[in-house]
Scaffold this motif. Structure first.
Motif, short mmCIF file in Angstrom:
data_model
loop_
_atom_site.label_atom_id
_atom_site.label_comp_id
_atom_site.label_asym_id
_atom_site.label_seq_id
_atom_site.Cartn_x
_atom_site.Cartn_y
_atom_site.Cartn_z
N MET A 89 0.70 -1.30 0.05
CA MET A 89 0.06 -0.09 0.02
C MET A 89 0.99 1.24 -0.05
N ASP A 90 0.63 2.16 -0.96
CA ASP A 90 1.42 3.42 -0.98
C ASP A 90 0.71 4.46 -0.03
N THR A 91 1.89 5.13 0.45
CA THR A 91 1.54 6.47 1.45
C THR A 91 2.27 7.51 1.04
N ALA A 92 1.72 8.69 0.82
CA ALA A 92 2.16 9.93 0.73
C ALA A 92 2.45 10.76 1.91
N GLN A 93 3.29 11.16 2.36
CA GLN A 93 3.68 11.82 3.62
C GLN A 93 3.74 13.37 3.34
N GLY A 94 3.04 13.91 4.16
CA GLY A 94 3.34 15.52 4.46
C GLY A 94 3.17 16.19 3.07
N GLN A 95 2.28 15.95 2.50
CA GLN A 95 1.78 16.73 1.38
C GLN A 95 1.15 18.08 1.33
N PRO A 96 1.63 19.24 0.92
CA PRO A 96 1.01 20.51 0.75
C PRO A 96 -0.30 20.19 0.00
N ALA A 97 -1.29 20.58 0.38
CA ALA A 97 -2.69 20.41 -0.61
C ALA A 97 -3.65 21.46 -0.24
N GLY A 139 -0.63 16.39 -8.03
CA GLY A 139 -1.64 16.88 -8.62
C GLY A 139 -2.94 16.62 -7.88
N ARG A 140 -3.86 16.46 -8.51
CA ARG A 140 -5.14 16.12 -8.15
C ARG A 140 -5.36 14.86 -7.60
N ILE A 141 -6.01 14.57 -6.21
CA ILE A 141 -6.19 13.51 -5.63
C ILE A 141 -7.58 13.48 -5.10
N GLY A 142 -8.33 12.21 -5.33
CA GLY A 142 -9.33 11.86 -4.62
C GLY A 142 -9.22 10.99 -3.38
N ALA A 143 -9.93 11.60 -2.17
CA ALA A 143 -9.55 10.79 -1.13
C ALA A 143 -11.10 11.03 -0.15
N ASP A 197 -8.12 4.64 -7.18
CA ASP A 197 -8.18 5.89 -7.63
C ASP A 197 -8.61 6.80 -6.46
N LEU A 198 -8.83 6.22 -5.47
CA LEU A 198 -9.63 6.97 -4.17
C LEU A 198 -8.70 6.56 -3.04
N LYS A 199 -7.83 7.56 -2.46
CA LYS A 199 -6.99 7.29 -1.23
C LYS A 199 -7.87 7.45 -0.03
N THR A 200 -7.27 7.28 1.00
CA THR A 200 -7.60 7.43 2.36
C THR A 200 -6.64 8.40 3.23
N ARG A 259 -6.06 15.85 -14.89
CA ARG A 259 -6.60 14.30 -14.39
C ARG A 259 -5.85 13.85 -13.06
N ARG A 260 -6.39 13.14 -12.39
CA ARG A 260 -5.94 12.55 -11.14
C ARG A 260 -4.48 12.15 -11.08
N GLU A 261 -3.82 12.62 -10.15
CA GLU A 261 -2.29 12.21 -10.07
C GLU A 261 -1.61 12.59 -11.29
#
Length: 234
Positions: A1-9, A32-36, A65-68, A101-103
């Protein structure tokens, strides 16, 4: 499972999901654009943070396509936009949702978005909006040629042109369709920091030109923020 840490958004859109969760569309600097989905929003104290125009630092996990979302922190002061400034903020969000587009990272657009949000309550909002629109078009593959005409000749500030998204700038009186605009306006849009975009008639011409170009690339899609602008003018 991928994890994105400390992302400005930034939050572009949110809606309730099930009993205690929220679906959000984020615009992140690196991805870029992320659905969560944000679970337990009230329990975690995220209700007041997952709102548009609040800079965030977020962590998410998931490969689909949908992160948590797993962590949400406010990364700076939020902006309580009203009236025309609020309509402009929603306008930028609608453009991002429609043209990205997402990501798919848009780093320059992200930078211009943050600058524009900061400028919206003030007198320099329109130049910042034009810079945002241009960056979004460029990074979405719709970049505009503003310094030379269709024959490759340098644009002359005092000359009149007709600009079409399909061709670019050609001398006024030739071709059909497009937007009539002065060379000075094209060059002001091309300038790195948008010098001159706050002065008339350049400001009005630039707004009219960008509206026509964006309409072409939106494929006729209507923006709800336009209704807000019309309502405010009424």
């Amino acid at each position: 499972m991928d994890t994105a840490q400390g992302q400005p958004a930034w939050v572009l859109h949110r809606r309730a999901f099930r009993e205690s969760s929220t679906l959000v569309e984020l615009f992140s600097r690196e991805h870029g654009r992320i659905g969560a989905v944000a679970n337990g929003v009230r329990r975690r104290g995220w209700s007041g943070q997952l709102e548009p125009f609040i800079p965030l630092q977020v962590v998410w996990k998931g490969r689909g396509d949908l992160k948590t979302l797993t962590e949400v922190e406010q990364a700076g002061r939020g902006y309580a936009l009203r009236g025309g400034a609020l309509a402009c903020g929603f306008y930028m969000a609608e453009l991002l949702l429609a043209l990205t587009r997402r990501e798919d990272p848009h780093p320059l657009t992200w930078e211009r978005y943050a600058i524009a949000v900061d400028c919206l309550p003030g007198d320099d909002a329109e130049p910042a909006l034009r810079r945002f629109e241009l960056a979004l078009l460029e990074e979405s593959g719709y970049g505009m040629e503003l310094e030379t005409d269709v024959l490759g000749r340098p644009v002359v500030p005092q000359s009149a042109y007709r600009y079409t998204p399909e061709r670019g700038a050609e001398p006024a009186g030739t071709g059909e369709g497009g937007v009539e605009v002065r060379g000075a306006t094209l060059l002001a849009l091309a300038a790195t920091e948008g010098q001159g975009l706050s002065q008339e008639p350049v400001r009005s011409e630039a707004r009219r030109l960008m509206r026509a170009v964006l309409h072409r690339h939106l494929g006729g899609r209507r923006l709800r923020s336009r209704e807000m602008f019309r309502s405010l003018r009424g």
